[in-house]
Design a protein around this motif. Structure first.
Motif, short mmCIF file in Angstrom:
data_model
loop_
_atom_site.label_atom_id
_atom_site.label_comp_id
_atom_site.label_asym_id
_atom_site.label_seq_id
_atom_site.Cartn_x
_atom_site.Cartn_y
_atom_site.Cartn_z
N GLN A 170 47.06 52.24 43.21
CA GLN A 170 46.69 51.00 41.79
C GLN A 170 46.63 49.81 42.06
O GLN A 170 47.22 48.86 42.91
CB GLN A 170 48.33 51.38 41.47
N THR A 179 49.38 58.96 42.32
CA THR A 179 48.86 57.31 42.62
C THR A 179 50.60 56.24 42.77
O THR A 179 51.53 57.24 42.59
CB THR A 179 48.89 57.44 40.85
N VAL A 226 45.21 48.20 36.88
CA VAL A 226 46.12 48.99 35.71
C VAL A 226 46.38 47.06 35.00
O VAL A 226 46.69 46.52 35.33
CB VAL A 226 47.82 48.77 36.51
N LYS A 242 43.43 51.04 33.88
CA LYS A 242 44.61 52.16 33.09
C LYS A 242 45.20 50.98 32.27
O LYS A 242 45.37 49.84 32.33
CB LYS A 242 45.94 51.62 34.31
N THR A 280 58.81 54.04 32.44
CA THR A 280 58.51 52.81 32.96
C THR A 280 60.24 52.98 34.20
O THR A 280 60.84 53.70 34.39
CB THR A 280 58.48 51.64 32.66
N GLU A 324 42.95 52.94 40.92
CA GLU A 324 43.37 52.42 39.58
C GLU A 324 43.94 50.93 39.01
O GLU A 324 44.99 49.57 39.67
CB GLU A 324 44.14 53.28 39.27
N GLN A 326 50.57 49.09 30.97
CA GLN A 326 51.38 50.41 30.27
C GLN A 326 52.33 50.62 29.64
O GLN A 326 52.80 49.72 28.84
CB GLN A 326 52.15 49.94 31.97
N GLY A 341 52.09 52.68 43.67
CA GLY A 341 52.59 52.18 42.63
C GLY A 341 52.87 50.55 42.44
O GLY A 341 52.17 50.19 43.74
N ASP A 342 53.49 49.90 42.28
CA ASP A 342 53.53 48.54 42.58
C ASP A 342 54.30 48.06 43.92
O ASP A 342 53.80 46.83 43.87
CB ASP A 342 55.26 47.89 41.42
N ASP A 400 48.13 55.17 28.59
CA ASP A 400 49.38 55.34 28.58
C ASP A 400 49.96 55.00 27.17
O ASP A 400 50.15 54.18 26.54
CB ASP A 400 50.02 54.75 29.27
N LEU A 452 47.33 46.44 41.14
CA LEU A 452 48.17 45.81 40.22
C LEU A 452 48.73 44.28 39.43
O LEU A 452 48.48 43.71 41.03
CB LEU A 452 49.94 46.14 40.04
N GLY A 500 50.53 56.60 38.15
CA GLY A 500 51.92 56.16 39.38
C GLY A 500 53.04 56.06 39.08
O GLY A 500 53.86 54.90 38.53
#
Lengths: 226, 442
Positions: free
Chosen positions: B139, B119, B161, B230, B260, B159, B164, B121-122, B254, B141, B93
């Protein structure tokens, strides 16, 4: 009205039925015996009416789109979380995280809500007829929270652009949340929300709170709130 | 002039040049150092393990001739449509916002060519990303930026999260420089302001609630797609066990070498476990719960080569995930851009100020001019090449170990060069038969 009885059918069948309604049907459903169950009437995506007769568990009406969902009892945590549109009414009380991250529509709680009400709302509106608990509207980004009763500690902590209206007392304001002037456009906006929430209150009775915007860019002298 | 002999000047180990520069920078700015990437320190990693290969005690397979299966299925426990991958390497992600649009497109194109998934992400799901990724993991989040049920239903897997590797216990940071009109609109925030993503999910604060959250997401998506959970590597045995309790079809762990887009340096280097240390306890948790190979394990954090892939699989992972390596394959930190890196006060290979939005490679930026430098078709081709090379490398190692499938690699195929790595991986050191920690299982 179609009756769906959770003492006779499984949750999957209930949600599949509600999610499978034709978009233009405007159908009405009554859900019986919710028995505090979780994830009831989630992911709805048509302008249907759903009345849940009783109290619900977690995440009732989660991610609602277009539908009107009424809970005749009380709702558990995360009711109407991430609602996109439509309307959710809780006749009783709501547990924590009510209306979390909602992006549209309106959540009306006729009773009280507890902590973290309207947390991280992103465009949705939440109206609570009673009181709310601590850390409500934490990191609220846009949309509005209206409270006819009192607000708990740290209201609006780290708030962005949401509008907070409280008629009663506020125990304390969170970081970067301040009282703001109630201008005519806010009175008009609040009046509309009160009407939509069937709330017996006048806009003039409320005080408005919002972001001081001092945390929008990191400054070392503001390190405390970080 | 005084000619009295003196000892050679010695700089202190404790206060070396880097630490001194850190102190001076902190004193001058009053802001903690923020950067991208994962841990840069030398910590035990896959290079500290060796494969034994075969001779007489094991019988090798013919390199590049005899078949060695690489396919993997993720999320078969509960989902109607599990994810079928041609290779056990996925793209981790990474958010639109941190990454440019062309970079996300290139990741999708590369993954498609290699038969694997990408994947989000934010920043939420973009139409380009969905359009260019045959298999896309969405994801879920704590920030919930851009979260909506329509995108959830477009995903091939979800996923959740909970953490991380670069920053277990910390939320994300996106500084205002990268918050363009589009990024701001996707996240329901004003343009140009710093964004601090929450570390906790706003409506879920523990393993019991996670179980119900998983139920909700399954009900919204009709139980069609797998749910991954995750976590950052910190307490992998117990976090894996609780992820399984939480309803995970797939557990993703992870390690601290995982990257990041932007976090405090102090988190990246000082919080979390090395990736190598995460695998054995996670596998043990799955075994103890009787769900090993039923709930799949994905390992990420500093995976670079086919050897890393093979080692992670041999230790018990079903699949690995790459982030930083994929960005390097696209062109991140390319020495051809050395002059431009120099202008930014750094050098190719060390550039990590991704949050400033000035990436000369056009990957970690929202600047239209910079991001136009990345050709997504070419970038996708480069990524696919890299994924295929890693897969072939892992296959060649597996054949040498006498395996007809990457999934048949096992700890018995490995030894460690150091006691630390042996302890973390649960394999013997070179020339020994005792496995450190073998008296206890966690």
């Amino acid at each position: 009205m179609t009756v769906l009885d959770l003492s006779a059918i499984k949750l999957r069948e209930l949600n599949a039925t509600l999610q499978g309604v034709e978009p233009d049907s405007h159908a009405a459903f009554e859900v019986r015996n919710p028995q505090g169950g979780h994830a009831i009437a989630v992911g709805l995506n048509a302008p249907i009416d759903v009345t849940i007769n009783g109290s619900t568990g977690y995440y009732c009406a989660g991610m609602n789109q277009l539908a009107t969902v009424r809970v005749t009892g009380s709702a558990g945590p995360g009711v109407a979380q991430n609602m996109m549109s439509g309307k959710v009414i809780v006749d009783g009380d709501a547990s924590q995280y009510a209306g979390a991250t909602s992006r549209g529509g309106i959540l009306v709680i006729k009773g009280n809500a507890t902590s973290r009400c309207a947390i991280q709302i992103k465009g949705g509106d939440v109206v609570v007829h009673g009181d709310i608990g601590h850390m409500s509207a934490y990191m609220a980004q846009s949309g509005s929270l209206v409270v006819l009763g009192d607000a708990g500690a740290d209201l609006g902590d780290s708030i962005y652009e949401s509008h907070l209206f409280v008629r009663g007392s506020v125990k304390s304001l969170g970081a970067d949340c301040v009282e703001k002037e109630m201008r005519p456009e806010h009175v008009e906006h609040l009046s509309r929300l009160l009407h939509e929430a069937e709330a017996d209150a006048k806009p003039e009775e409320f005080r408005r709170y919002g972001s001081a915007r001092t945390l929008y860019h990191f400054e070392v002298d503001n390190a405390g709130p970080y | 002039m005084d000619h009295t002999p003196r000892t050679h000047p010695v700089k202190p180990w404790t206060f070396d040049d880097y630490i001194n520069s850190y102190i001076r920078r902190a004193a001058a700015t009053g802001v903690y150092d923020i950067r991208g990437g994962g841990a840069k320190r030398r910590i035990p990693h896959f290079d500290d393990l060796l494969f034994l290969g075969s001779a007489l005690t094991r019988f090798p397979f013919e390199g590049a001739r005899e078949a060695c299966d690489t396919a993997v299925t993720l999320g078969s426990l509960n989902a109607e449509n599990p994810i079928q991958l041609d290779i056990p390497i996925t793209i981790a992600g990474m958010s639109f916002g941190a990454l440019s649009g062309p970079a996300k497109e290139a990741l999708g194109r590369g993954a498609n060519l290699a038969g694997t998934s990408t994947t989000t992400g934010d920043g939420g799901m973009t139409p380009e990303e969905r359009g260019h990724s045959n298999k896309l993991v969405y994801q879920y989040l704590p920030s919930r930026y851009g979260m909506n049920p329509d995108d959830l239903r477009k995903a091939d897997a979800i996923e959740i999260v909970m953490g991380q590797g670069a920053k277990p216990g910390a939320g994300g940071i996106l500084l205002g420089q990268k918050v363009s009109d589009r990024v701001a609109d996707m996240r329901n925030l004003p343009k140009g302001i710093d964004q601090r993503s929450g570390v906790r999910h706003p409506d879920c604060s523990g393993a019991d609630e996670l179980e119900i959250k998983t139920l909700e997401l399954r009900e919204i998506t009709g139980w069609k797609v797998p749910i991954y959970i995750k976590v950052g590597g910190s307490r992998p045995y117990y976090d894996t066990a609780l992820a399984v309790k939480g309803g995970a079809d797939v557990v993703v762990i992870d390690g601290m070498q995982g990257g990041t887009a932007a976090s405090q340096e102090v988190f990246i280097e000082h919080v979390g476990l090395p990736t190598l240390a995460c695998i054995r306890p996670a596998v043990q948790a799955l075994r103890d719960l009787g769900v090993y190979r039923k709930v799949q394990l994905v390992i990420s954090g500093g995976i670079r080569t086919g050897a890393d892939v093979a080692k992670a699989l041999a230790l018990g992972a079903d699949c690995v995930s790459i982030g930083t390596a994929a960005l390097i394959a696209l062109g991140d930190n390319n020495p051809a851009l050395e002059a431009e890196y120099n202008e930014l006060g750094t050098t190719a290979g060390a550039y990590d100020d991704w949050h400033e939005g000035q990436d000369p490679a056009g990957i970690l930026t929202q600047d239209p001019e910079l991001q136009s430098r990345l050709d997504p078709v070419l970038g996708g081709r480069r990524l696919a090449n890299y994924l295929r090379v890693m897969t072939m490398e892992a296959q060649s190692i597996a054949r040498a170990c006498g395996k007809t499938s990457l999934r048949s690699l096992e700890p018995e195929d490995l030894v460690a060069l150091t006691a630390e790595a042996a302890d973390m991986a649960g394999v013997p050191t070179v020339g020994q038969s005792w496995v450190p920690g073998s008296a206890k299982d966690l």
